[in-house]
Design a protein around this motif. Structure first.
Motif, PDB file in Angstrom:
ATOM      1  N   GLN B  14       6.256   4.001   2.059  1.00 19.86           N
ATOM      2  CA  GLN B  14       6.863   4.409   0.794  1.00 19.86           C
ATOM      3  C   GLN B  14       8.205   3.698   0.664  1.00 19.86           C
ATOM      4  OE1 GLN B  14       7.891   8.702  -0.002  1.00 19.86           O
ATOM      5  NE2 GLN B  14       5.683   8.735  -0.343  1.00 19.86           N
ATOM      6  N   LEU B  15       8.382   2.962  -0.414  1.00 20.82           N
ATOM      7  CA  LEU B  15       9.631   2.222  -0.584  1.00 20.82           C
ATOM      8  C   LEU B  15      10.729   3.174  -1.048  1.00 20.82           C
ATOM      9  CD1 LEU B  15       8.145  -0.983  -2.233  1.00 20.82           C
ATOM     10  CD2 LEU B  15       8.787  -0.618   0.160  1.00 20.82           C
ATOM     11  N   SER B  16      11.888   3.071  -0.418  1.00 21.27           N
ATOM     12  CA  SER B  16      12.946   4.053  -0.668  1.00 21.27           C
ATOM     13  C   SER B  16      13.749   3.721  -1.926  1.00 21.27           C
ATOM     14  CB  SER B  16      13.856   4.153   0.551  1.00 21.27           C
ATOM     15  OG  SER B  16      14.252   2.857   0.953  1.00 21.27           O
ATOM     16  N   THR B  17      13.088   3.782  -3.060  1.00 22.27           N
ATOM     17  CA  THR B  17      13.786   3.591  -4.336  1.00 22.27           C
ATOM     18  C   THR B  17      14.189   4.961  -4.873  1.00 22.27           C
ATOM     19  OG1 THR B  17      11.671   3.720  -5.480  1.00 22.27           O
ATOM     20  CG2 THR B  17      12.461   1.523  -4.931  1.00 22.27           C
ATOM     21  N   LYS B  18      15.128   4.960  -5.807  1.00 22.63           N
ATOM     22  CA  LYS B  18      15.553   6.226  -6.414  1.00 22.63           C
ATOM     23  C   LYS B  18      14.517   6.691  -7.433  1.00 22.63           C
ATOM     24  CE  LYS B  18      20.409   4.900  -6.860  1.00 22.63           C
ATOM     25  NZ  LYS B  18      20.188   3.521  -6.621  1.00 22.63           N
ATOM     26  N   SER B  19      13.979   5.727  -8.192  1.00 19.16           N
ATOM     27  CA  SER B  19      13.020   6.083  -9.235  1.00 19.16           C
ATOM     28  C   SER B  19      11.650   5.493  -8.901  1.00 19.16           C
ATOM     29  CB  SER B  19      13.508   5.582 -10.592  1.00 19.16           C
ATOM     30  OG  SER B  19      13.552   4.171 -10.607  1.00 19.16           O
ATOM     31  N   LYS B  20      10.658   5.887  -9.660  1.00 19.98           N
ATOM     32  CA  LYS B  20       9.285   5.489  -9.364  1.00 19.98           C
ATOM     33  C   LYS B  20       9.024   4.013  -9.679  1.00 19.98           C
ATOM     34  CE  LYS B  20       7.603  10.085  -9.359  1.00 19.98           C
ATOM     35  NZ  LYS B  20       6.764  11.131  -9.941  1.00 19.98           N
ATOM     36  N   ILE B  21       7.852   3.562  -9.285  1.00 24.54           N
ATOM     37  CA  ILE B  21       7.584   2.126  -9.438  1.00 24.54           C
ATOM     38  C   ILE B  21       7.433   1.738 -10.905  1.00 24.54           C
ATOM     39  CG2 ILE B  21       5.096   2.434  -8.899  1.00 24.54           C
ATOM     40  CD1 ILE B  21       5.232  -0.428  -7.656  1.00 24.54           C
ATOM     41  N   PHE B  22       6.836   2.600 -11.718  1.00 26.15           N
ATOM     42  CA  PHE B  22       6.631   2.232 -13.124  1.00 26.15           C
ATOM     43  C   PHE B  22       7.293   3.185 -14.115  1.00 26.15           C
ATOM     44  CE2 PHE B  22       2.752   0.499 -10.982  1.00 26.15           C
ATOM     45  CZ  PHE B  22       3.130  -0.826 -11.079  1.00 26.15           C
ATOM     46  N   THR B 148       5.097   7.027  -6.984  1.00 29.11           N
ATOM     47  CA  THR B 148       6.071   6.607  -5.970  1.00 29.11           C
ATOM     48  C   THR B 148       5.671   5.227  -5.451  1.00 29.11           C
ATOM     49  OG1 THR B 148       6.488   8.881  -5.339  1.00 29.11           O
ATOM     50  CG2 THR B 148       7.040   7.212  -3.705  1.00 29.11           C
ATOM     51  N   PRO B 149       6.607   4.296  -5.330  1.00 34.06           N
ATOM     52  CA  PRO B 149       6.221   2.948  -4.899  1.00 34.06           C
ATOM     53  C   PRO B 149       5.769   2.900  -3.447  1.00 34.06           C
ATOM     54  CG  PRO B 149       8.606   3.085  -5.157  1.00 34.06           C
ATOM     55  CD  PRO B 149       8.043   4.384  -5.643  1.00 34.06           C
ATOM     56  N   LEU B 150       4.655   2.218  -3.229  1.00 32.33           N
ATOM     57  CA  LEU B 150       4.159   2.010  -1.867  1.00 32.33           C
ATOM     58  C   LEU B 150       4.023   0.524  -1.617  1.00 32.33           C
ATOM     59  CD1 LEU B 150       1.083   4.453  -1.675  1.00 32.33           C
ATOM     60  CD2 LEU B 150       3.394   4.868  -0.827  1.00 32.33           C
ATOM     61  N   LEU B 151       4.256   0.137  -0.380  1.00 35.94           N
ATOM     62  CA  LEU B 151       3.896  -1.201   0.050  1.00 35.94           C
ATOM     63  C   LEU B 151       2.746  -1.018   1.029  1.00 35.94           C
ATOM     64  CD1 LEU B 151       4.751  -4.203  -0.201  1.00 35.94           C
ATOM     65  CD2 LEU B 151       5.994  -3.913   1.942  1.00 35.94           C
ATOM     66  N   GLU B 152       1.579  -1.527   0.674  1.00 40.01           N
ATOM     67  CA  GLU B 152       0.456  -1.434   1.605  1.00 40.01           C
ATOM     68  C   GLU B 152       0.413  -2.696   2.435  1.00 40.01           C
ATOM     69  OE1 GLU B 152      -3.434  -0.163   0.247  1.00 40.01           O
ATOM     70  OE2 GLU B 152      -4.399  -1.164   1.946  1.00 40.01           O
ATOM     71  N   ILE B 153       0.587  -2.511   3.739  1.00 43.08           N
ATOM     72  CA  ILE B 153       0.661  -3.646   4.659  1.00 43.08           C
ATOM     73  C   ILE B 153      -0.655  -3.717   5.421  1.00 43.08           C
ATOM     74  CG2 ILE B 153       1.935  -4.624   6.602  1.00 43.08           C
ATOM     75  CD1 ILE B 153       4.237  -2.563   5.639  1.00 43.08           C
ATOM     76  N   VAL B 154      -1.397  -4.784   5.204  1.00 43.59           N
ATOM     77  CA  VAL B 154      -2.735  -4.907   5.794  1.00 43.59           C
ATOM     78  C   VAL B 154      -2.683  -5.903   6.949  1.00 43.59           C
ATOM     79  CG1 VAL B 154      -5.149  -5.465   5.318  1.00 43.59           C
ATOM     80  CG2 VAL B 154      -3.713  -4.515   3.498  1.00 43.59           C
ATOM     81  N   SER B 155      -3.172  -5.488   8.095  1.00 47.71           N
ATOM     82  CA  SER B 155      -3.156  -6.402   9.251  1.00 47.71           C
ATOM     83  C   SER B 155      -4.502  -7.097   9.387  1.00 47.71           C
ATOM     84  CB  SER B 155      -2.856  -5.633  10.537  1.00 47.71           C
ATOM     85  OG  SER B 155      -4.058  -5.099  11.072  1.00 47.71           O
TER      86      SER B 155
END
Lengths: 95, 477
Positions: B14-22, B148-155
């Motif tokens: 979850q990216l620690s922004t104050k507001s949502k992604i959109f 809520t903004p997410l960064l999905e990190i795929v290995s």
């Protein structure tokens, strides 16, 4: 390319569309007409052309990271079918 | 038959922004249900999502930190599925043009270092929360988390054991906190891991059918869930069965994984580019400015601790394992530049012991880095001995004041008057003739007895090194 009624019925399910037998028949036909057009398009040699995601030659505007919304949940919940203790209530989902 | 385990991880940070992604609704955790879900998050008709620049910046930071290619043109897609906590009926995600391309990260297990490939990392919005146990006949939906903004990190499927998977997950966990893009709180769901697990006969190249494990919210459970799944798959294959590709839910209470039947049917997400969102273009200038402000990464910090401060590989590794720990240690170094090793010992020894015992995180330590730094300075300038410092530290922990206050009020200053120490040494020697004889007849160890007596007589305030030197001189006379 031809779509069977079974396949069309599966697509309808994914979109949560409830179709009668007649509707399924006519929808399958219409879908096949569209797919025929796509088939024509696929005969074009598109080698070396970058796939397009959007028709506009513009890019996304970005917004500053600021909280500007207020809590308007009361008015949103007034149009919901069912609410309780601040939640939206839906028929039980079993996982 | 010998089996090889193959694991790939999908990590949602979850990216620690104050507001949502959109939308401009708050992302703050723990608010009243639905109080932070605005019209955009609810997917009401006529709304338009507008992308948060901080979510973009943070995703770029991650990409740079794993040496990945940043796709300066990336595109959002709609991933379509129906679930009550997904009000729009689709999740905005990235499919073919993710913001972060291929990268890699090194993990260390014991002596061995292994490189794990990062396939990609893409931006997406989180869904809301379904609460199943609040009502008997209903599922309750809280949409505060929606958007809520997410960064999905795929290995890449590069890991070969549960231990490797945990090492990789921990590495990413540390990294996202270092670069300040995610708070890493696993209890609150800010950092979640899904594991794709399959097995194949040792030596076979073709991958086996995989199961995706979900609902894992700690590193301990990650290891357990993977090991359970490997066992389950081996049992099935060895009994002549076949693995089905499916999503399985890990149940920490029962310590088992079970099939999520609801997801079996419709794994057809019918992705397409979201017409509401234009392609994102990242300028060279933005990329360069984010690169310039990227903080020192754990590996760089570790290397610097070893080369500039002379710490051992082990110490440097421990101290850089968490950002808060590294920050604390670095703050302590001010005024103790020549005593880095001593600082390291105190952080990893006395301080960590008390923190662990009381289950306190280092950022909440009752003894601040500045306070502990002062204590180390007093050891460094011979005001107190290391032994006395431990007592001072306990008093500091109990809130009795600063190191200087406690040294002063308890009269703990090391004795500097050589004449005084000498008098005590003489007295002890005179009163313990048998032990003196033992020393003279070659019993070196007996010197400890004298040191003990002298420290006792001085209340621990004599400098042990001085006492030792003085003793040896006097005893051979």
């Amino acid at each position: 390319m031809s779509l069977s009624e079974d396949k069309a019925s599966q697509i309808a399910y994914l979109a949560r569309l409830s179709l009668s037998k007649d509707e399924l028949k006519s929808n399958t036909k219409e879908l096949n007409n569209i797919l025929n057009l796509v088939e024509q398009l696929q005969q074009i040699d598109a080698k070396g052309i970058e796939p397009m995601s959007h028709p506009l030659h513009m890019s996304q505007r970005l917004r500053a990271d600021e909280v500007r919304e207020i809590d308007d949940s009361e008015s949103f919940q007034s149009i919901a079918p069912k609410t309780g203790s601040g939640h939206y209530l839906v028929p039980t989902v079993i996982e | 038959m010998e089996w090889e385990t193959v694991i790939g991880l999908e990590i949602h940070a979850q990216l620690s922004t104050k507001s949502k992604i959109f939308s401009s609704a708050s992302t703050k955790y723990g608010a009243e249900p639905n109080s932070q879900a605005c019209a955009v998050d609810l997917g009401l008709p006529g709304v338009l999502p507008v992308l948060n620049i901080e979510a973009v910046n943070k995703a770029i930071k991650f990409g740079l930190a794993v040496n990945a290619h940043i796709n300066q043109r990336n595109v959002f897609d709609r991933k379509n599925y129906f679930y009550p906590d997904l009000p729009k009926g689709y999740q905005i995600s990235q499919l073919d043009w993710p913001i972060v391309g291929e990268g890699k990260i090194d993990i260390t297990l014991g002596e061995n270092t292994k490189s794990i490939g990062v396939t990609r990392a893409h931006l997406e919005e989180d869904a809301g929360k379904s609460i199943h146990d609040l009502y008997d006949d209903y599922t309750a939906i809280d949409l505060n988390r929606a958007g809520t903004p997410l960064l999905e990190i795929v290995s890449e499927p590069d890991m070969r054991s549960a231990k490797e998977a945990v090492a990789y997950a921990k590495k990413i966990h540390t990294l996202v906190q270092y670069i300040g893009i995610c708070d890493g709180n696993m209890q609150e769901g800010s950092f979640r891991c899904d594991a794709n697990v399959s097995i194949r006969p040792m030596g076979q190249e073709k991958l086996g059918t995989r199961a995706e494990l979900k609902n894992i919210n700690s590193f301990k459970f990650l290891e357990k869930a993977i090991n359970l799944e490997v066992e389950r798959q081996q049992d099935i294959i060895e009994d002549g069965g076949q693995i089905v590709q499916e999503t399985r839910l890990y149940d920490a209470v029962k310590n088992e994984t079970r099939s999520m039947r609801s997801k079996e049917e419709a794994n057809d997400y019918r992705y397409f580019p979201d017409p509401d969102l234009l392609p994102v273009e990242i300028s060279d200038e933005l990329l360069a400015s984010i690169k310039a402000e990227l903080p020192e990464l754990p590996l760089e910090k570790k290397a610097r601790f070893i080369s500039d401060l002379g710490l051992s590989d082990y110490d440097a590794d421990v101290l850089t394992s968490h950002k808060a720990l590294a920050d604390y240690f670095e703050t302590m170094l001010t005024g103790n530049e020549s005593n880095a090793k001593l600082c390291a010992n105190w952080v990893m020894g006395e301080l960590s012991a008390l923190l662990n015992k009381n289950q306190i995180e280092i950022q909440d330590s009752p003894v601040s880095a500045q306070d502990l730094s002062l204590l180390i300075q007093r050891i460094g300038d011979d005001t107190i001995s290391g032994k006395i410092a431990k007592d001072v530290f306990k008093a500091m922990w109990d809130g009795e004041g600063s190191a200087d206050d406690i040294i002063e009020s308890k009269g703990l200053k090391q004795m500097t008057d050589m004449g005084e120490i000498e008098a005590i040494v003489d007295e002890i020697i005179a009163n313990n003739t048998p032990q003196v004889e033992q020393f003279k007849s070659g019993n070196e160890k007996i010197i400890g007895f004298f040191v003990g007596q002298i420290m006792k007589a001085t209340g621990g305030k004599a400098n042990p090194k001085q006492v030792n030197e003085l003793l040896r001189k006097k005893l051979v006379q």
